[in-house]
Design a protein around this motif. Sequence first.
Motif, PDB file in Angstrom:
ATOM      1  N   PHE A 278       0.819  -1.210   0.000  1.00 54.96           N
ATOM      2  CA  PHE A 278       0.000   0.000   0.000  1.00 54.96           C
ATOM      3  C   PHE A 278       0.861   1.271   0.000  1.00 54.96           C
ATOM      4  CE2 PHE A 278      -2.658  -3.326   1.793  1.00 54.96           C
ATOM      5  CZ  PHE A 278      -3.877  -3.124   1.160  1.00 54.96           C
TER       6      PHE A 278
ATOM      7  N   ASP B 243      -2.202  -5.364  -9.962  1.00 57.14           N
ATOM      8  CA  ASP B 243      -1.809  -5.362  -8.552  1.00 57.14           C
ATOM      9  C   ASP B 243      -2.743  -6.250  -7.729  1.00 57.14           C
ATOM     10  OD1 ASP B 243       0.376  -3.686  -8.725  1.00 57.14           O
ATOM     11  OD2 ASP B 243      -0.712  -1.875  -8.120  1.00 57.14           O
TER      12      ASP B 243
ATOM     13  N   PHE C   5      -3.305  -6.475  -3.758  1.00 53.22           N
ATOM     14  CA  PHE C   5      -3.009  -5.991  -2.415  1.00 53.22           C
ATOM     15  C   PHE C   5      -3.500  -7.048  -1.429  1.00 53.22           C
ATOM     16  CE2 PHE C   5      -3.363  -2.239  -5.086  1.00 53.22           C
ATOM     17  CZ  PHE C   5      -2.250  -1.486  -4.707  1.00 53.22           C
TER      18      PHE C   5
ATOM     19  N   ARG D  93      -3.847  -8.650   1.993  1.00 50.90           N
ATOM     20  CA  ARG D  93      -3.902  -8.050   3.331  1.00 50.90           C
ATOM     21  C   ARG D  93      -4.387  -9.083   4.335  1.00 50.90           C
ATOM     22  NH1 ARG D  93      -9.066  -4.187   4.325  1.00 50.90           N
ATOM     23  NH2 ARG D  93      -9.254  -4.499   6.579  1.00 50.90           N
TER      24      ARG D  93
ATOM     25  N   VAL E  83      -6.416   1.676   4.358  1.00 49.39           N
ATOM     26  CA  VAL E  83      -6.580   0.779   3.218  1.00 49.39           C
ATOM     27  C   VAL E  83      -8.008   0.752   2.680  1.00 49.39           C
ATOM     28  CG1 VAL E  83      -4.656  -0.677   3.912  1.00 49.39           C
ATOM     29  CG2 VAL E  83      -6.970  -1.238   4.695  1.00 49.39           C
TER      30      VAL E  83
ATOM     31  N   TRP F 297      -7.454   2.876  -2.848  1.00 47.53           N
ATOM     32  CA  TRP F 297      -7.117   1.478  -2.553  1.00 47.53           C
ATOM     33  C   TRP F 297      -8.355   0.617  -2.332  1.00 47.53           C
ATOM     34  CZ3 TRP F 297      -4.416   5.670  -0.744  1.00 47.53           C
ATOM     35  CH2 TRP F 297      -3.077   5.764  -1.161  1.00 47.53           C
TER      36      TRP F 297
ATOM     37  N   GLN G  59      -7.920  -5.816  -3.918  1.00 49.82           N
ATOM     38  CA  GLN G  59      -7.523  -5.873  -2.518  1.00 49.82           C
ATOM     39  C   GLN G  59      -8.206  -7.091  -1.905  1.00 49.82           C
ATOM     40  OE1 GLN G  59      -8.054  -3.672   1.808  1.00 49.82           O
ATOM     41  NE2 GLN G  59      -8.141  -2.345   0.000  1.00 49.82           N
TER      42      GLN G  59
END
Length: 213
Positions: free
Chosen positions: A27, A35, A37, A39, A134, A139, A171
């Motif tokens: 991030f 991408d 992300f 988490r 986030v 994002w 994400q």
Amino acid sequence: MSCGFDLAHYRERLDAVEEGGYRPAFFDHEPEPGDLFLRHDVDMSLEAALTMAELEADRGVAATYFLMTRSDFYNLDSRAGDRTLALLRELGHRVGLHGVYPDARLDARFDPVLAWHTPDAEWMSEPVEGVVNVMQPPWFHPDRYRSDSNQHWRGGCPHEDLAAGEFLWLQLLVHPEIWVYDGETMRETMLSFLDAERETRLGLMAENRIDLT
């Protein structure tokens, strides 16, 4: 292939990430095509976080682990907390704060990135000075976000869409304890966690020279 909540399917999930052509991202930049992300909100178990972190590192995958300073379940200032922080860094992962609203105080242990614990909609996506929240744009986008909270996928299991490269970027929120401990339902999984926690606590008692004879 079964979309169960276990480490076997998590490995399949990582296969799908590779098949879809995604690359792990942190991030520290705005989302770009391709991408992922990845988490992890570590709500309950440092042990589960390390199990997942080692699995990912073996596959060359890096993620951001969000750890709590005010957890009801673990102490980040303990020896186990120190060990977890060190190992996550050694394995190539990053560490953010899993904050309890409105406390967003970060110290040197954390990268400047924040994920709120059990957030409410009215403040979940509000910017926080000096850090990346986030769940704030860019994002967070509802079509490019998947969460496994309470062992239920918001928007459906993303496995097939990842493998097909359907997301421009994504994400992906994964809670380690849901995958590391066995259970067909959230209740079953949490009972498995409690069983494992008992053994962990017995080990800590022995380390602290408590007579268990």
